[in-house]
Design an enzyme around this catalytic site. Structure first.
Site, short mmCIF file in Angstrom:
data_model
loop_
_atom_site.label_atom_id
_atom_site.label_comp_id
_atom_site.label_asym_id
_atom_site.label_seq_id
_atom_site.Cartn_x
_atom_site.Cartn_y
_atom_site.Cartn_z
N LYS A 127 -1.48 1.74 -10.09
CA LYS A 127 -2.49 0.92 -10.77
C LYS A 127 -2.23 1.09 -12.26
O LYS A 127 -2.88 1.89 -12.94
CB LYS A 127 -3.90 1.36 -10.37
CG LYS A 127 -4.98 0.36 -10.70
CD LYS A 127 -6.28 0.73 -10.00
CE LYS A 127 -7.46 -0.07 -10.49
NZ LYS A 127 -7.37 -1.51 -10.27
N1 PPE Z 1 -5.64 -5.03 -5.84
C1 PPE Z 1 -5.65 -5.01 -7.19
C2 PPE Z 1 -4.56 -5.68 -7.94
C3 PPE Z 1 -6.71 -4.37 -7.84
O1 PPE Z 1 -6.73 -4.35 -9.16
C4 PPE Z 1 -7.75 -3.77 -7.08
C5 PPE Z 1 -8.90 -3.10 -7.76
C6 PPE Z 1 -7.67 -3.82 -5.67
C7 PPE Z 1 -6.59 -4.45 -5.09
C8 PPE Z 1 -8.69 -3.14 -4.80
O2 PPE Z 1 -8.57 -1.75 -4.87
P1 PPE Z 1 -9.80 -0.77 -4.63
O3 PPE Z 1 -10.73 -0.95 -5.79
O4 PPE Z 1 -9.20 0.57 -4.57
O5 PPE Z 1 -10.44 -1.18 -3.35
N2 PPE Z 1 -9.28 -3.68 -8.99
C9 PPE Z 1 -10.15 -2.95 -9.90
C10 PPE Z 1 -10.16 -3.56 -11.28
C11 PPE Z 1 -10.78 -4.90 -11.44
C12 PPE Z 1 -10.84 -5.31 -12.91
O6 PPE Z 1 -11.03 -6.52 -13.17
O7 PPE Z 1 -10.72 -4.46 -13.81
C13 PPE Z 1 -11.53 -2.75 -9.30
O8 PPE Z 1 -11.92 -3.42 -8.38
O9 PPE Z 1 -12.22 -1.84 -9.80
#
Ligand code: PPE
Length: 308
Positions: A159
């Site tokens: 990330k």
């Molecule tokens: N894919 C991506 C690309 C992503 O950024 C997130 C989280 C997810 C999947 C889901 O991951 P998880 O939160 O572990 O279930 N994105 C974060 C950031 C969003 C933002 O705009 O900043 C979030 O949901 O916190």
């Protein structure tokens, strides 16, 4: 929507005033995208304020940095403690938590190794990510003209700040075309994920989600929803999914910390199923909220912030 300021941000080991949490314009991260971050939600549950899967998020932060050979100058326990400390210092009951590790001010040039590794933790109140109606009504999405990174290019499992340039290309394209969100394909043309969410679909009672080889962030909400679905007796499959499945699925939804469980009601203008959030999506959404709001927590996913 501007961020709602709170009193303090944790920066490199101490709490500083919100407005003083600054960095130098020649910091490496500004020029080369060298940051790794997390998004964690703290919910006001029936049993008090609790972070959802704190340990998993902090561990993924360390994994993200590790991929980039970056040593974080704290332990995972110290970062978890700092997160709790920051929420308490700002007296928040429910909030979003953004820990970020970045390469700071030192050398200029691509090589990051002579730039300090710095850490900040910000917390603020953040409502429904895709708008107040999204969780109830579902959202309209488009398949992006941009693809997710090919294997062995940008590591999707990290990330990393730089990865979100691609997400921005997708998001801006979608929003300017009148959609709420983009749905991206991987380099082979299979469904991958949203700009900040993982994807699930339901077809004939079975639940599908793309595998981690599909150029996506291994979402902690994704993993949790897979567990919740299994606990509830659904059949779940992690498998490559062709694009056209999105058009003929009975139900489609996104998961993420910010997005929680958000139904998708159309793809490229084609209604998903009946065009309304489907029963499996709503059931899983309810089971998710039962954990984070009612603290019905069979897997011990919650860590409580206040002892009162
Ligand atoms: N894919 C991506 C690309 C992503 O950024 C997130 C989280 C997810 C999947 C889901 O991951 P998880 O939160 O572990 O279930 N994105 C974060 C950031 C969003 C933002 O705009 O900043 C979030 O949901 O916190």
């Amino acid at each position: 929507m501007p961020v709602k300021k709170v009193a303090t941000i944790w920066m490199n080991g101490r709490l500083v005033k919100w407005d003083d949490a600054r960095l130098h314009v020649l910091s490496h991260v500004v020029h080369y995208g060298s940051s790794w971050f997390e998004g964690i939600r703290c919910y006001e549950t029936a049993k008090g304020s609790a972070l959802f899967r704190l340990d998993k998020h902090v561990h993924r932060l360390f994994d993200s940095a590790k991929i980039y050979r970056t040593a974080i100058p704290y332990t995972e326990q110290q970062i978890m403690d700092a997160i709790v400390e920051t929420i308490r210092a700002n007296r928040l009951r429910a909030c979003y938590v953004r820990p970020v590790v970045y390469r700071g001010y030192g050398d200029v040039g691509v090589n990051p190794l002579n730039c300090p590794v710095e850490v900040a933790i910000a917390v603020w109140e953040w409502g429904a990510y895709l708008g107040p109606e999204a969780l109830r009504e579902g959202i309209d999405v488009m398949v992006s003209t941009w693809n997710r990174p090919a294997p062995n290019t940008f590591p999707a499992m990290a990330k990393a700040g730089g990865n979100y340039l691609l997400s921005q290309l997708m998001k801006v394209e979608a929003v300017q075309a009148g959609f709420s969100e983009a749905l991206a394909l991987d380099v082979h043309g299979y469904l991958s994920e949203g700009t900040g969410e993982n994807l699930f679909l339901v077809k004939e009672g079975e639940i599908y989600t793309p595998p981690i080889s599909g150029s996506l962030l291994p979402g902690i909400t994704r993993r949790s929803v897979l567990q919740i679905a299994e606990d509830a007796g659904y059949r779940v499959k992690e498998t490559p999914i062709p694009r056209e499945m999105a058009y003929i699925a009975d139900e489609l939804f996104f998961t993420g910390t910010a997005a929680e469980v958000t139904p998708v009601r159309s793809v490229d203008g084609i209604p998903v199923g009946s065009g309304k959030p489907g029963p499996v999506t709503l059931d899983l959404q309810k089971r998710f909220f039962d954990i984070v709001k009612d603290a019905k927590d069979p897997h011990q996913w919650l860590s409580f912030v206040y002892s009162d």
